[in-house]
Design a protein around this motif. Structure first.
Motif, short mmCIF file in Angstrom:
data_model
loop_
_atom_site.label_atom_id
_atom_site.label_comp_id
_atom_site.label_asym_id
_atom_site.label_seq_id
_atom_site.Cartn_x
_atom_site.Cartn_y
_atom_site.Cartn_z
N SER A 78 0.81 -1.21 0.00
CA SER A 78 0.00 0.00 0.00
C SER A 78 0.84 1.27 0.00
CB SER A 78 -0.94 0.01 1.21
OG SER A 78 -0.15 0.09 2.37
N GLY A 79 2.16 1.11 -0.20
CA GLY A 79 3.04 2.28 -0.20
C GLY A 79 2.91 3.09 -1.48
N ASP A 80 3.51 4.28 -1.48
CA ASP A 80 3.51 5.13 -2.66
C ASP A 80 4.83 5.00 -3.40
OD1 ASP A 80 1.01 6.01 -2.09
OD2 ASP A 80 1.67 7.82 -1.01
N GLY A 81 4.84 5.50 -4.62
CA GLY A 81 6.07 5.54 -5.39
C GLY A 81 6.92 6.70 -4.93
N PRO A 82 8.10 6.88 -5.55
CA PRO A 82 8.97 8.01 -5.17
C PRO A 82 8.28 9.33 -5.51
CG PRO A 82 9.78 6.91 -7.16
CD PRO A 82 8.68 6.06 -6.62
#
Lengths: 289, 552
Positions: A78-82
Motif C-alpha cells: 500500500s506504499g507510494d512511489g517516489p
C-alpha cells in the motif's frame, strides 16, 4: 547500474529505430499505384512521417508496457512511489525536441508542396505554367449531381471517361454546376474541391499508363457514393487515336448510375431526394462503367 | 482571492425544500451534483442512440453495394450519428463530469449560477427531442452530414418549410446556447468560488483543463451559432449568404463552421487530458510529473486552437499561402500536447501501478491518443492531407481521438468517481471485461479505416468499389463488438448502483478535496469550507492537503 540503464535504453532505441525504418519502407505499399509525378513526392513525405511516427509510438508504448510488466504494486502493498514532482532539464528537452521535430516536418512538407506546384482555384495567376497552358489542351471537367462529364473543346469531344496522355502535364478546368464536388483521383494523390460559380485550374502530370478511379470527394447528396468515373492514362499516340475516333462518333446518352438507380423501382423505404441530372450526352462512354 | 459569501447565502435559501431521494434526479434540481448526474445519464442514453445509428452504417458497409437501407436513409444515419455523438453525448457527458467535479475539486458548495445550470441542462433533452423528432417530418432528418455544408444543406427536396435540415439547425442553435450558458457558469465558478488557499497552482489539472475548454466555448461557439442562424435564414427566409446561385459564398460557411468545430475538438479532448492527469497519479502512486507545465499547456492549447481551423479546408480551394500558414500553426499545437503525453509517461514510470478498471481505461486511452496524435501530424502536412482529406483516413484518425481517447477517458472517469457519486463500488470483473471488449472493438473498428483512406475510399459513401471490402468487413465486425461492449458496463453500473458494496469516503486512497468528504457527498458538499495548504498531487509526501480536514 547507471551505465547499464543507459546501455539498455540505447539498445532499445536502436531496436525501435530499426523497426520504425522498416515500417516506413513498408508504407509505400499502402497506397494505390504511383500514377502521377506528384504521387512520388507525397509517398516519400508520408514514409518519412510514418518512420518518425512509429519511433514515437513504439517509444511511448514500450515505456508503458515495461511499466505494466515490471512496476506493478504487489497485491497487499500500500506504499507510494517516489515523490518525484518533475525534472526541469528533462521537461525542457521534451519540449524542445517535439518543437524542432514538427517544425522540421512542416518545412519539409513545405518543400514538397512547393515542388508539386498545385494551383488552387483562387490563384488565377499568370505564371509561366499558365501561359504554357494556353495551348488549347485544357480539358473541362463538369461535375453535377451525380455525373462526371469531360469536354475536350479543341477536339470537340465529350466523354464520361477522362482520357489523359502519359508523361504530359494535364491542364484541367474544374466546373461544378450545382453543389460543391471534389475532384479526387487516389492514384494521383490529388484532390481539389470544385466550388459552383468558380472555375478552377488544376494541373498535374500522369506518369503511368493504366486505368484509375476518379471519385467525388466532397459529399454532394443522395447518390454521392455513385459519382465515380474512370481515368485512362495512355501513350500519346493512343490518346490522339481515341480523340479522333471519339470526335467521329455521334453523341449518345451515356449510362449514369445515379439516374438509373433513381428510375428503378426500389423496394426499400427512403425519403424524397433531389432528382439526378439527366445522363450526359457524349461522344464517348464506356458501357462497362 | 476568492469571494464566497454571496453565493453561499443564495444557495442556503433555495436548497432547503429539495427532496433527498431518487426523485430529485427527475426534477429541476439546482444541486450541481444532481445536474452532473442528469447530464451524464441523459448523454449516455443518446450515446446508445448514436451507437445504433453507427451500427446501421456499419451494417450497410459490410458489402460494397448499397443494399441494406436506401441511400437517403444511409445519409440521414451518418448525419444523425455525428450530430448525436457530438452534441448529445460527448459535450453533455463532459459538461456533466465538469458539473459534478469542479465545485468539489475547488472546494465550493455549488456552481456560481445554480438555476442557470439547471436551465442549461434541461435544454439538452429539449433539443434532443427536436433532433430525433426530425425522423417524423416528411422528407426525413437532415442528410447533409454534421458539417451541413451549403449548397447541399440548402437543397430541400421535400419542399416543406419545416424539414429535417430546419429542425437540425434549430437543435444546433439550442445546443450552442445551452453550451454557452454552461461555459459562462463554469468559468465564473472557477474564477470566483475557489476555497480559501485554493490558488491557481493548487488547482487540480482537471479544473485547469475544464477552464481552458470552456474558454474555447466562449469565443468559438458564437461563430458557429451565428453561422448556423445565417444558414437557417438561407434555408427558410430566402436570403443568400451562402448560395452561389444567388451570389453567396459557400466557403464562408466552412470558415464559420470550422472556426468553432476545430477548437471544439479541444473542448472535448482537454477535459479528457484532465482526467488522465487526475488518474495516473492515483493509480501509479506518484505526483503528476511537471504539474505546472501540464496545467499551463492546456491554456496554450486553447490559444493555438483558435488559429488552426483552415486545416480542415486544405482541399476547399484555399490559396497556397493559407495552406502553409495553417500547416505551421497546426504543427505547433502538437508541442503542448506532446508535453502532456511525456508528463503522463513520466508519472507512470517508476510508480507502484494498480491496474484497476479506471487505470486500464486511462492507459488504453493514452495509447490510442498517441496513435491519433501521430496520424494528426500526418494530416497537418498539406501534401499528405491533399490525398487523404475527406477519406476514411480522417474518419479513422478522429475516431481514435473521439472513441479511442475520449470515450475511454470518460469511462475511466465514470469508474473512478462512481464510488464518490453513488457511495458504492462497481464490480471489478465486469469492469475489466468491459475494458477488454472496448479496447479490442475500438481497434478493430477504427484501425482498418486508415488503410482504406490511404487506398482512396472517400468518407460518407453508402457504396464502394469491391477492392475495399476486406477492411470494411473487419471494421464492421469491430463496430458490432463495440456495440456489445456497452452491455457489461450497463449491467455493472445499474447493478452496482442498486446493490454494490458500500464504500468509504476515499476507496482509492486518492488525494483531492472530493475524497475528504463522504461518498456520496452531502447536499452542500462541505460542512466548513476547506482551507487548502498544498499542491494537488502529494503522493508519497505525507503532507496534509487542507488544514481543517476533520471539520469538512
Amino acid at each position: 547500474m547507471k551505465k547499464q540503464t543507459i546501455l539498455t535504453l540505447a539498445i532499445a532505441a536502436i531496436g525501435i529505430a530499426a523497426i520504425s525504418w522498416w515500417v516506413g519502407q513498408e508504407s509505400y505499399t499502402w497506397f494505390p499505384p504511383q500514377a502521377s509525378a506528384e504521387s512520388i513526392l507525397i509517398d516519400r513525405l508520408f514514409s518519412v512521417l510514418v518512420t518518425i511516427g512509429s519511433f514515437v509510438f513504439l517509444g511511448v508504448v514500450g515505456a508503458l508496457i515495461y511499466a505494466v510488466l515490471f512496476q506493478q504494486a504487489g497485491k497487499y502493498e500500500s506504499g507510494d512511489g517516489p515523490p518525484i514532482e518533475g525534472n526541469i532539464p528533462l521537461e525542457i528537452v521534451w519540449t524542445a525536441i517535439p518543437f524542432v521535430l514538427v517544425m522540421g516536418i512542416a518545412f519539409y512538407s513545405y518543400k514538397i508542396y512547393d515542388q508539386m506546384e498545385i494551383r488552387g482555384p483562387m490563384e488565377h495567376d499568370h505564371s509561366a505554367a499558365m501561359v504554357m497552358s494556353g495551348s488549347g489542351d485544357e480539358i473541362e471537367v463538369i461535375a453535377k449531381q451525380w455525373a462526371w462529364e469531360f469536354r475536350y473543346p479543341a477536339q470537340k469531344v465529350t466523354s464520361t471517361e477522362l482520357h489523359l496522355p502519359v508523361n504530359q502535364r494535364a491542364h484541367l478546368i474544374l466546373k461544378a454546376q450545382d453543389v460543391i464536388h471534389g475532384f479526387y483521383i487516389p492514384a494521383f494523390r490529388l484532390k481539389q474541391d470544385m466550388i459552383p460559380g468558380q472555375a478552377g485550374n488544376f494541373e498535374f502530370t500522369p506518369i503511368l499508363a493504366g486505368k484509375y478511379r476518379l471519385r467525388d470527394s466532397q459529399y454532394s447528396g443522395t447518390y454521392f457514393a455513385a459519382m465515380q468515373a474512370n481515368v485512362v492514362v495512355e501513350p500519346a499516340a493512343d490518346y490522339q487515336n481515341w480523340l479522333r475516333r471519339s470526335a467521329a462518333t455521334t453523341p449518345a446518352i451515356a449510362h449514369n448510375t445515379a439516374f438509373a438507380e433513381y428510375n428503378q423501382k426500389s423496394t426499400r423505404a427512403g425519403w424524397k431526394t433531389i432528382v439526378p441530372a439527366a445522363p450526359p450526352i457524349v461522344n464517348y462512354s464506356n458501357p462497362n462503367d | 482571492m476568492t469571494n464566497i459569501s454571496i453565493p453561499e447565502i443564495d444557495i442556503d435559501t433555495n436548497r432547503s425544500h429539495e427532496p433527498e431521494d431518487w426523485r430529485r434526479f427527475f426534477g429541476f434540481s439546482t444541486d450541481h451534483k444532481v445536474i452532473g448526474i442528469q447530464y451524464i445519464v441523459t448523454a449516455f442514453f443518446f450515446f446508445l442512440v448514436g451507437g445504433v445509428f453507427a451500427m446501421i452504417i456499419r451494417g450497410e458497409l459490410l458489402t460494397p453495394e448499397s443494399d441494406l437501407v436506401d441511400r437517403t436513409v444511409y445519409n440521414a444515419m451518418f448525419t444523425m450519428h455525428g450530430t448525436v455523438m457530438l452534441f448529445l453525448w460527448t459535450f453533455p457527458v463532459l459538461a456533466g463530469l465538469a458539473n459534478y467535479l469542479v465545485p468539489l475539486m475547488i472546494g465550493a458548495r455549488d456552481m456560481a449560477f445554480p438555476r442557470l445550470n439547471a436551465i442549461a441542462f434541461w435544454m439538452i433533452p429539449i433539443f434532443g427531442i427536436v433532433l430525433i423528432g426530425s425522423f417524423l417530418v416528411p422528407g426525413g432528418p437532415a442528410q447533409s452530414g454534421w458539417w451541413s455544408y451549403p449548397p447541399v444543406s440548402l437543397q430541400n427536396p421535400s419542399g416543406n418549410l419545416i424539414n429535417g435540415q430546419f429542425l437540425w439547425l434549430l437543435a444546433i442553435v439550442l445546443s450552442g446556447i445551452s453550451s454557452i450558458l454552461g461555459a459562462i457558469n463554469i468559468v465564473t465558478t472557477i474564477f470566483r468560488m475557489r476555497a480559501p488557499g485554493m490558488t491557481w497552482f493548487r488547482m487540480p489539472v482537471f479544473v485547469w483543463a475544464v477552464l481552458s475548454a470552456q474558454i474555447i466555448q466562449l469565443f468559438g461557439l458564437p461563430a458557429l451559432t451565428a453561422g448556423a442562424v445565417l444558414l437557417l435564414c438561407d434555408l427558410v427566409a430566402g436570403t443568400s449568404f451562402y448560395d452561389p446561385a444567388k451570389g453567396g459564398d459557400p466557403v464562408l460557411f466552412q470558415h464559420f463552421f470550422w472556426f468553432y468545430s476545430h477548437p471544439a475538438v479541444y473542448v472535448i479532448i482537454l477535459p479528457v487530458f484532465g482526467i488522465f492527469s487526475e488518474l495516473f497519479p492515483v493509480y501509479a502512486r506518484k505526483p503528476l510529473f511537471g504539474y505546472k507545465v501540464v496545467a499551463v499547456s492546456s491554456l496554450i492549447i486553447t490559444g493555438l486552437s483558435a488559429v488552426v481551423w483552415v486545416h480542415h479546408m486544405f482541399a476547399s480551394g484555399t490559396p497556397g499561402w493559407m495552406r502553409m500558414l495553417f500547416m505551421f500553426t497546426t504543427m505547433l499545437i502538437s508541442v503542448p500536447t506532446g508535453i502532456k503525453v511525456f508528463a503522463w509517461v513520466g508519472t507512470i514510470w517508476g510508480g507502484k501501478l494498480r491496474l484497476d478498471t479506471p487505470m486500464l481505461f486511462a492507459m488504453g486511452g493514452l495509447v490510442m491518443f498517441v496513435f491519433s496524435g501521430i496520424t494528426g501530424i500526418m494530416l497537418a502536412a498539406v501534401p499528405v492531407d491533399i490525398h487523404v482529406n475527406n477519406t476514411y483516413f480522417v474518419v479513422g484518425h478522429f475516431h481514435y481521438v473521439i472513441y479511442g481517447a475520449t470515450v475511454m477517458g470518460i469511462y475511466a472517469a465514470l469508474y473512478h468517481w462512481f464510488p464518490k457519486m453513488t457511495g458504492r463500488m462497481y464490480n471489478e470483473g465486469l469492469g475489466k471485461l468491459h475494458f477488454a471488449l472496448t479496447f479490442l472493438g475500438t481497434n478493430l473498428n477504427f484501425f482498418p479505416m486508415h488503410p482504406l483512406g490511404l487506398q482512396g475510399m472517400p468518407r460518407r459513401v453508402a457504396s464502394y468499389d469491391p477492392e475495399f471490402a476486406f477492411w470494411n468487413v473487419i471494421a464492421s465486425l469491430g463496430g458490432f463488438l463495440l456495440g456489445m461492449s456497452t452491455l457489461p458496463f450497463l449491467v455493472n453500473i445499474v447493478g452496482s448502483w442498486v446493490q454494490g458494496k458500500k464504500v468509504s469516503a476515499n476507496p482509492w486512497r486518492a488525494i483531492g478535496l472530493e475524497w475528504l468528504i463522504a461518498s456520496p457527498p452531502p447536499h452542500e458538499n462541505f460542512e466548513e469550507l476547506p482551507i487548502v495548504v498544498a499542491e494537488p498531487y502529494g503522493y508519497g509526501m505525507n503532507e496534509p492537503l487542507v488544514s481543517n480536514a476533520d471539520k469538512l
